[in-house]
Design a protein around this motif. Structure first.
Motif, PDB file in Angstrom:
ATOM      1  N   LYS A 180      -5.541   2.069   1.778  1.00 19.92           N
ATOM      2  CA  LYS A 180      -4.636   2.167   0.637  1.00 19.92           C
ATOM      3  C   LYS A 180      -4.127   0.783   0.231  1.00 19.92           C
ATOM      4  N   MET A 181      -3.962  -0.079   1.214  1.00 22.40           N
ATOM      5  CA  MET A 181      -3.544  -1.445   0.923  1.00 22.40           C
ATOM      6  C   MET A 181      -4.646  -2.190   0.162  1.00 22.40           C
ATOM      7  N   LEU A 182      -5.902  -1.923   0.555  1.00 22.65           N
ATOM      8  CA  LEU A 182      -7.019  -2.538  -0.162  1.00 22.65           C
ATOM      9  C   LEU A 182      -7.056  -2.064  -1.619  1.00 22.65           C
TER      10      LEU A 182
ATOM     11  N   ALA B  79       2.598  -5.342 -13.647  1.00 24.16           N
ATOM     12  CA  ALA B  79       3.679  -4.378 -13.462  1.00 24.16           C
ATOM     13  C   ALA B  79       3.284  -3.311 -12.446  1.00 24.16           C
ATOM     14  N   GLY B  80       2.014  -2.862 -12.514  1.00 18.14           N
ATOM     15  CA  GLY B  80       1.530  -1.888 -11.534  1.00 18.14           C
ATOM     16  C   GLY B  80       1.485  -2.460 -10.136  1.00 18.14           C
ATOM     17  N   PHE B  81       1.089  -3.725 -10.022  1.00 18.50           N
ATOM     18  CA  PHE B  81       1.056  -4.386  -8.715  1.00 18.50           C
ATOM     19  C   PHE B  81       2.451  -4.471  -8.112  1.00 18.50           C
ATOM     20  N   LEU B  82       3.446  -4.847  -8.914  1.00 16.08           N
ATOM     21  CA  LEU B  82       4.817  -4.945  -8.411  1.00 16.08           C
ATOM     22  C   LEU B  82       5.328  -3.588  -7.936  1.00 16.08           C
ATOM     23  N   MET B  83       4.986  -2.542  -8.695  1.00 12.98           N
ATOM     24  CA  MET B  83       5.416  -1.196  -8.325  1.00 12.98           C
ATOM     25  C   MET B  83       4.779  -0.768  -7.002  1.00 12.98           C
ATOM     26  N   LEU B  84       3.465  -0.978  -6.855  1.00 10.70           N
ATOM     27  CA  LEU B  84       2.773  -0.605  -5.625  1.00 10.70           C
ATOM     28  C   LEU B  84       3.219  -1.464  -4.453  1.00 10.70           C
ATOM     29  N   ASN B  85       3.441  -2.748  -4.709  1.00  5.17           N
ATOM     30  CA  ASN B  85       3.848  -3.660  -3.649  1.00  5.17           C
ATOM     31  C   ASN B  85       5.205  -3.281  -3.073  1.00  5.17           C
ATOM     32  N   GLY B  86       6.068  -2.710  -3.927  1.00  6.31           N
ATOM     33  CA  GLY B  86       7.382  -2.301  -3.457  1.00  6.31           C
ATOM     34  C   GLY B  86       7.381  -0.957  -2.755  1.00  6.31           C
ATOM     35  N   LYS B  87       6.332  -0.145  -2.993  1.00  4.68           N
ATOM     36  CA  LYS B  87       6.296   1.214  -2.436  1.00  4.68           C
ATOM     37  C   LYS B  87       5.399   1.343  -1.213  1.00  4.68           C
ATOM     38  N   LEU B  88       4.366   0.500  -1.108  1.00  5.91           N
ATOM     39  CA  LEU B  88       3.359   0.666  -0.055  1.00  5.91           C
ATOM     40  C   LEU B  88       3.413  -0.450   0.984  1.00  5.91           C
ATOM     41  N   GLY B  89       3.192  -0.066   2.219  1.00 10.74           N
ATOM     42  CA  GLY B  89       2.932  -1.045   3.271  1.00 10.74           C
ATOM     43  C   GLY B  89       4.074  -1.947   3.667  1.00 10.74           C
ATOM     44  N   ASN B  90       5.309  -1.524   3.430  1.00 11.10           N
ATOM     45  CA  ASN B  90       6.442  -2.378   3.801  1.00 11.10           C
ATOM     46  C   ASN B  90       6.619  -2.500   5.314  1.00 11.10           C
ATOM     47  N   GLU B  91       5.915  -1.646   6.064  1.00 10.88           N
ATOM     48  CA  GLU B  91       6.015  -1.716   7.523  1.00 10.88           C
ATOM     49  C   GLU B  91       5.055  -2.760   8.104  1.00 10.88           C
ATOM     50  N   TYR B  92       4.128  -3.260   7.299  1.00  7.71           N
ATOM     51  CA  TYR B  92       3.188  -4.276   7.771  1.00  7.71           C
ATOM     52  C   TYR B  92       3.866  -5.646   7.865  1.00  7.71           C
ATOM     53  N   PRO B  93       3.417  -6.510   8.780  1.00  5.96           N
ATOM     54  CA  PRO B  93       3.867  -7.908   8.754  1.00  5.96           C
ATOM     55  C   PRO B  93       3.476  -8.528   7.415  1.00  5.96           C
ATOM     56  N   PRO B  94       4.322  -9.392   6.836  1.00  7.75           N
ATOM     57  CA  PRO B  94       4.035  -9.958   5.509  1.00  7.75           C
ATOM     58  C   PRO B  94       2.648 -10.591   5.389  1.00  7.75           C
TER      59      PRO B  94
ATOM     60  N   VAL C 226       5.833  -1.489  15.245  1.00  8.19           N
ATOM     61  CA  VAL C 226       6.178  -0.471  14.261  1.00  8.19           C
ATOM     62  C   VAL C 226       4.977   0.421  14.017  1.00  8.19           C
ATOM     63  N   LYS C 227       5.250   1.644  13.643  1.00 13.49           N
ATOM     64  CA  LYS C 227       4.186   2.584  13.327  1.00 13.49           C
ATOM     65  C   LYS C 227       3.715   2.334  11.904  1.00 13.49           C
ATOM     66  N   LEU C 228       2.422   2.075  11.740  1.00 15.33           N
ATOM     67  CA  LEU C 228       1.864   1.812  10.422  1.00 15.33           C
ATOM     68  C   LEU C 228       1.622   3.133   9.704  1.00 15.33           C
ATOM     69  N   ILE C 229       2.465   3.421   8.729  1.00 14.34           N
ATOM     70  CA  ILE C 229       2.394   4.685   7.996  1.00 14.34           C
ATOM     71  C   ILE C 229       1.303   4.632   6.930  1.00 14.34           C
ATOM     72  N   THR C 230       1.193   3.508   6.254  1.00 17.07           N
ATOM     73  CA  THR C 230       0.235   3.366   5.152  1.00 17.07           C
ATOM     74  C   THR C 230      -1.137   2.982   5.691  1.00 17.07           C
TER      75      THR C 230
ATOM     76  N   VAL D  52      -5.089  -8.993  -0.836  1.00 11.64           N
ATOM     77  CA  VAL D  52      -5.974 -10.010  -1.418  1.00 11.64           C
ATOM     78  C   VAL D  52      -7.440  -9.678  -1.110  1.00 11.64           C
ATOM     79  N   THR D  53      -7.691  -9.092   0.066  1.00 14.65           N
ATOM     80  CA  THR D  53      -9.049  -8.659   0.402  1.00 14.65           C
ATOM     81  C   THR D  53      -9.517  -7.569  -0.563  1.00 14.65           C
ATOM     82  N   GLY D  54      -8.626  -6.635  -0.897  1.00 15.98           N
ATOM     83  CA  GLY D  54      -8.959  -5.606  -1.879  1.00 15.98           C
ATOM     84  C   GLY D  54      -9.277  -6.211  -3.236  1.00 15.98           C
ATOM     85  N   ALA D  55      -8.497  -7.219  -3.627  1.00 16.87           N
ATOM     86  CA  ALA D  55      -8.757  -7.916  -4.884  1.00 16.87           C
ATOM     87  C   ALA D  55     -10.111  -8.610  -4.853  1.00 16.87           C
ATOM     88  N   CYS D  56     -10.438  -9.221  -3.708  1.00 18.00           N
ATOM     89  CA  CYS D  56     -11.707  -9.941  -3.552  1.00 18.00           C
ATOM     90  C   CYS D  56     -12.897  -8.984  -3.682  1.00 18.00           C
TER      91      CYS D  56
END
Length: 297
Positions: free
Chosen positions: A73-75, A168-183, A65-69, A191-195
């Motif tokens: 941005k995921m970090l 709530a912000g995490f859930l919103m971003l998680n649903g909008k960003l990076g859905n094309e990535y493998p889980p 798949v083509k990684l759009i995000t 998690v790396t961004g959080a770290c």
């Protein structure tokens, strides 16, 4: 269908027992920076290791798949997870475990408010009713009715509400960003961004001050396993199978599990009135989703 139900339920229960282990780590004398840093670091290492193993498996066929995000941005999106850990674990330090999880549950009405402010999505009458139930249930479940005002830790309540906002912000971003990535890859990046964020706020002194020679290694691995490995993988694989409506209902298992663990393991007193408040909050999570479940059937 059954597999998806089991996965989401397991993910919710995993989140529910997490705060109990955090409290136990505090009892051993570890700091907020130690706990959050160890969780993020160990969680990122485990997720990246699992992703590399999965990608290199001979029988694993990755979808091209083509990684759009962009990965950065995921970090950045993952920093919300880091803030949730910082605010929530500080809340756990200041208030009883059962109260902390109830404050985190305020993400229900905060998510509805964010949808309205950012996406101009007006809440339905049922959603507004659910907000009232959450607020009323919080008053009962937190023990505010039974306790005096002076006994309430205001700082703990503020940190709990900040955690709910970030969640709530995490859930919103998680649903909008990076859905094309493998889980696995998506979870590992976030998690790396959080770290990274946690290490900026709390330099990882536990890596060289000898804390890992004690019980921090044990607690860090346990908290990482139940907080940053199991839930993301369960939700990533379970939610697509059963849909968001049923997933939201099953996620309500997090609340009674957390309160039950606080009562059994930490010996926190949970009165009948507080259990009634838990039931009210659970009903607030279920009611707005009933109409979608009827449609899906």
């Amino acid at each position: 269908m059954l597999k998806g139900i089991i996965l989401v339920f397991v993910g919710a229960c995993s989140y529910g027992i997490l705060s109990t282990f955090v409290k136990l780590a505090y009892h051993d004398g570890y700091t907020l920076g130690d706990v959050t840093g160890a969780q993020a670091l160990f969680g990122a290492v485990i997720l990246w290791a699992l992703f590399i193993v999965q990608r290199n498996m001979a029988n694993f066929k990755a979808k091209k798949v083509k990684l759009i995000t962009p990965w950065w941005k995921m970090l950045l999106a993952g920093t919300c997870t880091g803030l949730v850990s910082i605010f929530y674990y500080q809340c756990v330090k200041l208030v009883p475990n059962a109260v902390a999880i109830i404050l985190l549950m305020q993400f229900i009405w905060i998510s509805i408010l964010l949808d309205f402010v950012i996406f101009k999505k007006k809440p339905s009458g049922m959603q507004l009713f659910a907000i009232l139930l959450v607020l009323g249930g919080t008053v009962l479940a937190s023990g505010m009715v039974e306790a005096s005002i002076a006994s309430l830790n205001v700082k703990g309540i503020i940190f709990g509400l900040l955690a709910a906002i970030c969640y709530a912000g995490f859930l919103m971003l998680n649903g909008k960003l990076g859905n094309e990535y493998p889980p696995l890859q998506k979870s590992a990046l976030m998690v790396t961004g959080a770290c990274i964020l946690i290490f900026i706020i709390f330099p990882p002194q536990f890596l060289y001050n000898g804390a890992l020679n004690g019980s921090l290694l044990k607690w860090g691995l346990i908290i990482a396993f139940f907080g940053t490995v199991i839930p993301p993988l369960c939700y990533a694989n379970g939610v697509p199978r059963i849909g968001t409506a049923l997933s939201s209902i099953l996620s309500a298992a997090e609340l009674p599990v957390a309160v039950l663990m606080a009562s059994l393991v930490l010996q926190e007193q949970v009165s009948v009135l507080r259990w009634l408040g838990v039931a009210v909050i659970l009903s607030a999570m279920v009611l707005p989703n009933l109409q979608y479940l009827r449609r899906s059937k």
